[in-house]
Design a protein around this motif. Structure first.
Motif, PDB file in Angstrom:
ATOM      1  N   THR A   1      10.553   6.169 -11.609  1.00 46.30           N
ATOM      2  CA  THR A   1      11.708   6.632 -12.432  1.00 46.30           C
ATOM      3  C   THR A   1      11.373   6.748 -13.922  1.00 46.30           C
ATOM      4  O   THR A   1      10.757   5.626 -14.414  1.00 46.30           O
ATOM      5  N   PHE A   2      11.408   7.803 -14.694  1.00 44.70           N
ATOM      6  CA  PHE A   2      10.813   8.059 -15.925  1.00 44.70           C
ATOM      7  C   PHE A   2      11.930   7.587 -17.012  1.00 44.70           C
ATOM      8  O   PHE A   2      13.098   7.357 -16.677  1.00 44.70           O
ATOM      9  N   GLU A   3      11.368   7.298 -18.072  1.00 46.80           N
ATOM     10  CA  GLU A   3      12.315   7.050 -19.171  1.00 46.80           C
ATOM     11  C   GLU A   3      13.722   7.804 -19.465  1.00 46.80           C
ATOM     12  O   GLU A   3      14.747   7.076 -19.855  1.00 46.80           O
ATOM     13  N   ASN A   4      13.562   9.108 -19.238  1.00 45.55           N
ATOM     14  CA  ASN A   4      14.762   9.813 -19.255  1.00 45.55           C
ATOM     15  C   ASN A   4      15.674   9.914 -18.157  1.00 45.55           C
ATOM     16  O   ASN A   4      16.655  10.355 -17.852  1.00 45.55           O
ATOM     17  N   GLY A   5      15.437   8.954 -17.134  1.00 48.18           N
ATOM     18  CA  GLY A   5      16.130   8.729 -15.969  1.00 48.18           C
ATOM     19  C   GLY A   5      15.896   9.950 -14.948  1.00 48.18           C
ATOM     20  O   GLY A   5      16.315   9.463 -13.736  1.00 48.18           O
ATOM     21  N   THR A   6      14.738  10.764 -15.063  1.00 47.78           N
ATOM     22  CA  THR A   6      14.557  11.599 -14.194  1.00 47.78           C
ATOM     23  C   THR A   6      13.857  10.683 -13.112  1.00 47.78           C
ATOM     24  O   THR A   6      13.060   9.795 -13.286  1.00 47.78           O
ATOM     25  N   VAL A   7      14.054  11.051 -11.666  1.00 49.48           N
ATOM     26  CA  VAL A   7      13.532  10.203 -10.445  1.00 49.48           C
ATOM     27  C   VAL A   7      12.591  11.253  -9.753  1.00 49.48           C
ATOM     28  O   VAL A   7      13.013  12.310  -9.379  1.00 49.48           O
ATOM     29  N   LYS A   8      11.338  10.925  -9.458  1.00 54.18           N
ATOM     30  CA  LYS A   8      10.391  11.677  -8.691  1.00 54.18           C
ATOM     31  C   LYS A   8      10.009  10.877  -7.435  1.00 54.18           C
ATOM     32  O   LYS A   8       9.708  10.068  -7.545  1.00 54.18           O
ATOM     33  N   LEU A   9      10.465  11.653  -6.515  1.00 50.38           N
ATOM     34  CA  LEU A   9      10.109  11.186  -5.043  1.00 50.38           C
ATOM     35  C   LEU A   9       8.747  11.473  -4.746  1.00 50.38           C
ATOM     36  O   LEU A   9       8.383  12.701  -4.649  1.00 50.38           O
ATOM     37  N   ILE A  10       7.988  10.494  -4.221  1.00 48.25           N
ATOM     38  CA  ILE A  10       6.546  10.914  -3.838  1.00 48.25           C
ATOM     39  C   ILE A  10       6.589  11.161  -2.429  1.00 48.25           C
ATOM     40  O   ILE A  10       6.976  10.378  -1.465  1.00 48.25           O
ATOM     41  N   ASN A  11       5.953  12.198  -2.044  1.00 50.87           N
ATOM     42  CA  ASN A  11       5.889  12.791  -0.604  1.00 50.87           C
ATOM     43  C   ASN A  11       4.976  11.697   0.109  1.00 50.87           C
ATOM     44  O   ASN A  11       4.064  10.949  -0.239  1.00 50.87           O
ATOM     45  N   GLY A  12       5.607  10.841   1.158  1.00 56.00           N
ATOM     46  CA  GLY A  12       5.066  10.161   2.193  1.00 56.00           C
ATOM     47  C   GLY A  12       3.788  10.467   2.481  1.00 56.00           C
ATOM     48  O   GLY A  12       2.969   9.445   2.987  1.00 56.00           O
ATOM     49  N   THR A  13       3.193  11.786   2.745  1.00 56.64           N
ATOM     50  CA  THR A  13       1.873  11.957   3.326  1.00 56.64           C
ATOM     51  C   THR A  13       1.118  11.933   2.266  1.00 56.64           C
ATOM     52  O   THR A  13      -0.315  11.991   2.341  1.00 56.64           O
ATOM     53  N   ALA A  14       1.534  11.829   0.901  1.00 62.50           N
ATOM     54  CA  ALA A  14       0.628  11.914  -0.131  1.00 62.50           C
ATOM     55  C   ALA A  14       0.285  10.399  -0.674  1.00 62.50           C
ATOM     56  O   ALA A  14      -0.351   9.965  -1.490  1.00 62.50           O
ATOM     57  N   VAL A  15       0.788   9.467   0.210  1.00 58.51           N
ATOM     58  CA  VAL A  15       0.718   8.150  -0.062  1.00 58.51           C
ATOM     59  C   VAL A  15      -0.444   7.617   1.043  1.00 58.51           C
ATOM     60  O   VAL A  15      -0.341   7.797   2.150  1.00 58.51           O
ATOM     61  N   SER A  16      -1.368   6.705   0.236  1.00 59.92           N
ATOM     62  CA  SER A  16      -2.091   6.025   1.312  1.00 59.92           C
ATOM     63  C   SER A  16      -1.888   4.464   1.219  1.00 59.92           C
ATOM     64  O   SER A  16      -2.112   4.015   0.175  1.00 59.92           O
ATOM     65  N   PRO A  17      -1.614   3.716   2.340  1.00 62.86           N
ATOM     66  CA  PRO A  17      -1.607   4.396   3.783  1.00 62.86           C
ATOM     67  C   PRO A  17      -0.139   5.393   3.647  1.00 62.86           C
ATOM     68  O   PRO A  17       0.442   5.115   2.846  1.00 62.86           O
ATOM     69  N   GLN A  18      -0.077   6.295   4.737  1.00 66.23           N
ATOM     70  CA  GLN A  18       1.063   7.089   4.818  1.00 66.23           C
ATOM     71  C   GLN A  18       2.337   6.354   5.189  1.00 66.23           C
ATOM     72  O   GLN A  18       2.198   5.270   5.723  1.00 66.23           O
ATOM     73  N   LEU A  19       3.203   7.046   4.698  1.00 65.68           N
ATOM     74  CA  LEU A  19       4.642   6.274   4.699  1.00 65.68           C
ATOM     75  C   LEU A  19       5.320   7.085   6.018  1.00 65.68           C
ATOM     76  O   LEU A  19       5.002   8.193   6.318  1.00 65.68           O
ATOM     77  N   PRO A  20       6.124   6.534   6.777  1.00 70.15           N
ATOM     78  CA  PRO A  20       6.630   5.030   6.678  1.00 70.15           C
ATOM     79  C   PRO A  20       5.410   4.179   6.877  1.00 70.15           C
ATOM     80  O   PRO A  20       4.790   4.296   7.850  1.00 70.15           O
ATOM     81  N   TYR A  21       5.635   2.900   6.341  1.00 69.73           N
ATOM     82  CA  TYR A  21       4.426   1.916   6.378  1.00 69.73           C
ATOM     83  C   TYR A  21       5.140   0.694   6.711  1.00 69.73           C
ATOM     84  O   TYR A  21       6.067  -0.036   6.190  1.00 69.73           O
ATOM     85  N   ASN A  22       4.506   0.244   7.840  1.00 74.54           N
ATOM     86  CA  ASN A  22       5.107  -1.330   8.227  1.00 74.54           C
ATOM     87  C   ASN A  22       4.382  -2.412   7.595  1.00 74.54           C
ATOM     88  O   ASN A  22       3.419  -2.678   7.925  1.00 74.54           O
ATOM     89  N   LEU A  23       5.153  -3.115   6.817  1.00 68.44           N
ATOM     90  CA  LEU A  23       4.622  -4.161   5.925  1.00 68.44           C
ATOM     91  C   LEU A  23       4.932  -5.612   6.377  1.00 68.44           C
ATOM     92  O   LEU A  23       6.205  -5.930   6.498  1.00 68.44           O
ATOM     93  N   THR A  24       4.126  -6.334   7.205  1.00 68.46           N
ATOM     94  CA  THR A  24       4.295  -7.775   7.626  1.00 68.46           C
ATOM     95  C   THR A  24       4.792  -8.697   6.676  1.00 68.46           C
ATOM     96  O   THR A  24       4.403  -8.503   5.511  1.00 68.46           O
ATOM     97  N   LYS A  25       5.345  -9.566   7.153  1.00 70.15           N
ATOM     98  CA  LYS A  25       5.837 -10.673   6.225  1.00 70.15           C
ATOM     99  C   LYS A  25       4.446 -11.540   5.944  1.00 70.15           C
ATOM    100  O   LYS A  25       3.584 -11.600   6.667  1.00 70.15           O
ATOM    101  N   GLY A  26       4.528 -11.700   4.515  1.00 71.62           N
ATOM    102  CA  GLY A  26       3.745 -12.715   3.984  1.00 71.62           C
ATOM    103  C   GLY A  26       2.530 -11.747   3.380  1.00 71.62           C
ATOM    104  O   GLY A  26       1.559 -12.173   3.015  1.00 71.62           O
TER     105      GLY A  26
END
Length: 183
Positions: free
Chosen positions: A158-183
């Motif tokens: 979310t930028f200062e002007n309120g614009t929201v940019k959604l990041i492509n899940g395949t451009a994320v490492s590790p790829q999304l969706p990602y299972n984050l265990t507790k702790g």
């Protein structure tokens, strides 16, 4: 008004003094997920004491849950007095969401307070490197006290002007969706 059998009527105007009761704080503690605290204050401006007789929470979907405060109800709260009630309610499965806490009195007076329960996840760090403007690092933590894993489905900026940019899940490492265990 008073009416008599003889046809007389007597009037007397009375303006009741208002009650000045408020919820000053609601606290959900990460180390005690089976209770929360609600502080109620009967301000000096109140005309009299109040009897707190019920504390309820309303979930975002409209479900109403009555709590079981440790203090005996009804509880007499004098003018210019605060009281913190420790209320039994297991909010484990209701993290990161708003609740409406309502305190009801025998004087037919209700006060309310909206509070969000602690989220099971938090962003610990976000690093933007001026030498690498094509990417950034973000560290996300799932509480060890949460009862299960969380599934990260999106990353958004979310930028200062309120614009929201959604990041492509395949451009994320590790790829999304990602299972984050507790702790």
């Amino acid at each position: 008004m008073v009416y008599t059998a003889q046809g007389y009527t007597a009037y007397y105007n009375v303006t009741a003094q208002p009650l000045a009761v408020e919820i000053t704080n609601v606290v959900f503690t990460e180390l005690d997920i089976t209770h929360f605290n609600v502080t109620v204050r009967n301000r000096n401006e109140s005309s009299t004491f109040v009897n707190v007789n019920k504390i309820i929470v309303t979930l975002e979907n409209g479900t109403v849950k009555e709590t079981a405060p440790e203090a005996t109800l009804p509880y007499k709260l004098d003018r210019n007095s605060p009281m913190t009630f420790k209320c039994e309610w297991n909010w484990t499965g209701y993290r990161g969401k708003n609740v409406l806490v309502s305190v009801l009195t025998t004087q037919n007076y209700t006060v309310q307070y909206i509070k969000a329960t602690p989220s099971p996840i938090e962003i610990i760090n976000a690093i933007f490197d001026a030498a690498n403007t094509n990417s950034f690092n973000v560290t996300v933590h799932n509480s060890a006290l949460y009862y299960t894993h969380v599934l990260i489905t999106n990353v958004a900026l979310t930028f200062e002007n309120g614009t929201v940019k959604l990041i492509n899940g395949t451009a994320v490492s590790p790829q999304l969706p990602y299972n984050l265990t507790k702790g």
